[in-house]
Enzyme design. Structure first.
Site, short mmCIF file in Angstrom:
data_model
loop_
_atom_site.label_atom_id
_atom_site.label_comp_id
_atom_site.label_asym_id
_atom_site.label_seq_id
_atom_site.Cartn_x
_atom_site.Cartn_y
_atom_site.Cartn_z
N CYS A 1 25.36 70.55 42.91
CA CYS A 1 24.81 70.41 41.56
C CYS A 1 25.66 71.18 40.54
O CYS A 1 25.77 70.76 39.38
CB CYS A 1 23.37 70.90 41.52
SG CYS A 1 22.19 69.72 42.22
N THR B 1 29.01 71.79 40.90
CA THR B 1 30.36 71.22 40.79
C THR B 1 30.38 69.88 40.07
O THR B 1 31.43 69.47 39.57
CB THR B 1 31.00 71.06 42.18
OG1 THR B 1 30.17 70.19 42.98
CG2 THR B 1 31.13 72.40 42.88
N CYS C 1 30.08 50.95 40.25
CA CYS C 1 30.50 51.70 39.06
C CYS C 1 31.41 50.93 38.12
O CYS C 1 31.48 51.26 36.95
CB CYS C 1 31.17 53.01 39.49
SG CYS C 1 30.02 54.23 40.18
N PHE D 1 23.95 61.12 40.48
CA PHE D 1 23.59 59.84 39.89
C PHE D 1 22.35 59.90 39.01
O PHE D 1 21.43 60.68 39.26
CB PHE D 1 23.40 58.78 40.98
CG PHE D 1 24.70 58.36 41.61
CD1 PHE D 1 25.58 57.54 40.93
CD2 PHE D 1 25.06 58.81 42.88
CE1 PHE D 1 26.78 57.16 41.50
CE2 PHE D 1 26.26 58.44 43.45
CZ PHE D 1 27.13 57.61 42.76
N HIS E 1 35.19 55.59 32.90
CA HIS E 1 33.93 55.80 33.63
C HIS E 1 34.03 57.10 34.42
O HIS E 1 34.91 57.26 35.26
CB HIS E 1 33.68 54.64 34.60
CG HIS E 1 32.56 54.92 35.57
ND1 HIS E 1 31.24 54.83 35.20
CD2 HIS E 1 32.59 55.33 36.86
CE1 HIS E 1 30.49 55.16 36.25
NE2 HIS E 1 31.28 55.47 37.26
N GLY F 1 32.98 61.00 38.69
CA GLY F 1 32.76 62.38 39.08
C GLY F 1 33.85 63.22 38.47
O GLY F 1 34.90 62.70 38.04
N ASN G 1 26.30 60.20 36.57
CA ASN G 1 26.95 58.91 36.84
C ASN G 1 25.84 57.88 36.93
O ASN G 1 25.13 57.81 37.93
CB ASN G 1 27.76 58.98 38.13
CG ASN G 1 28.45 57.66 38.47
OD1 ASN G 1 28.14 56.62 37.90
ND2 ASN G 1 29.40 57.72 39.40
#
Length: 390
Positions: free
Chosen positions: A70, A72, A174, A225, A313, A316, A346
């Site tokens: 959480c 990172t 994605c 997500f 996008h 991460g 994301n």
């Protein structure tokens, strides 16, 4: 159910000078944008305790790993359809090994259409023309399964014409939002006078499950997500005084990397969607991104990466960091992508539009004319559009 976040502006209050550059005749443009989210907002610092309470997990090693993840991810807040009320109604969702695909779809199918409707209404309000003027709809989601699909439900609930042209784009992951832009661009440019409503809507309901040491990607998903929806209206040759485009879709390319189809591996099972994510994903993107971007830039004879604006996008932070380093981008180039990741997580296919929404505010300075909209997903698939600020 959904919280609308649109930018509707009455026509009388619009600034005619906001379109600073003349659109290229016949090229598709983005005429309006809207967003919508579930009502439940989760601060990242509250996620771990809530997730372990809801899934009744007491494994401290898994909890510590999720706490590290959480931090990172750089995510600060996310929206989610999942709620205490849903888990009380469907307690089997938190029970390991229970077949729950029927229950998940009972939740997800109406939820994604509701969010798509709210985002579309916000978009149509900003556009300023009647919904009956929409000639085509492109519906993107990896979060529902049924026949007929959400495209028909959405068209009906929005009151669109019954001869509206419908396109479904299912389970792209994605990169689906940028695929939708490419498809909408083709429709708009090949059907004079057409106006295309592109909607994306996603929820993590199909992938929600208790944490398990044998499925480490579940923890990545839990930490990264989010849920939400977005909508844009695409059309060529904007009507002067009625439509106010902010971006032109100049050239689009899709490309897959041979031999990488197992790097992002998703399967639909009786328990929902199971994902496996290869550790080499950021490296695969890094190895191929420069050539892909140059292919897009070549259409406008562009050479310098730092002379462009970038709508990427945010799969991460590792992907953004690799792209920034490989292309030697200055720090501010990916700021809108990092903001979207921080504010929404994301959200799969939706996220590129959250980036674009932040970007149109940044582009009011008028510095950069050209930019790239990029997304990456299963395949490994690269999807990109050379875009022009108007």
């Amino acid at each position: 159910m959904s919280r609308i976040n649109g930018n509707g502006t009455p026509e009388s209050q619009r600034d005619p000078a906001q379109t600073r550059r003349i659109p290229t005749p016949g090229k598709a443009t983005v005429l309006a944008l809207g967003k919508a989210f579930p009502s439940q907002l989760i601060p990242q610092e509250c996620l771990v305790e809530g997730y372990f309470r809801d899934t009744k997990c007491d494994d401290l090693s898994i909890k510590e790993k999720l706490e590290r993840l959480c931090k990172t991810t750089t995510v600060k807040t996310r929206y989610t359809v999942m709620s205490k009320e849903i888990l009380e109604k469907y307690p089997e969702l938190a029970t390991e090994g229970t077949p729950t695909i029927r229950q998940r779809l009972e939740i997800a199918n109406p939820a994604v259409v509701e969010m798509a409707k709210e985002a579309s209404l916000a978009c149509i309000k900003e556009w300023g023309r009647p919904a009956q003027d929409i000639t085509h709809i492109v519906y993107v989601t990896s979060s529902e399964i049924r026949l007929p699909g959400g495209d028909l439900y959405l068209a009906s609930q929005l009151g669109l014409r019954n001869d509206v042209g419908r396109v479904m784009l299912y389970f792209l992951g994605c990169y689906g939002g940028v695929t939708g832009l490419r498809v909408a661009k083709d429709i708009a440019e090949n059907n004079p006078g057409s106006r295309v409503l592109l909607t994306t809507s996603e929820t993590t309901i199909l992938g929600f499950r208790p944490p398990n040491k044998e499925r480490p990607y579940d923890l990545v998903g839990a930490a990264l997500f989010g849920d939400g929806a977005a909508a844009v209206i695409i059309g060529a040759n904007p009507v002067k005084g009625q439509e106010y485009p902010f971006m032109e879709l100049n050239y689009a390319v899709q490309q897959f990397l041979p031999g990488t189809h197992t790097v992002i591996d998703g399967k639909l099972t009786e328990e929902g969607i199971n994902f496996k994510l290869g550790r080499d994903l950021p490296q695969k993107i890094e190895d191929n991104i420069e050539g892909f971007c140059k292919k897009l830039m070549g259409k406008a004879n562009l050479k310098d990466f730092n002379e462009l604006f970038w709508a990427v996008h945010p799969g991460g932070p590792a992907i953004l960091n690799r792209l920034e380093s490989t292309l030697k981008l200055t720090n501010e180039k990916l700021e809108c992508s990092r903001r979207a990741l921080m504010d929404y997580g994301n959200a799969s296919s939706n996220t590129i539009f959250y980036v674009m929404d932040y970007m149109r505010g940044e582009l009011k300075t008028g510095r950069e004319e050209w930019g790239l909209a990029l997304a990456f997903g299963p395949g490994i698939t690269f999807e990109g559009v050379l875009v022009r600020c108007l």
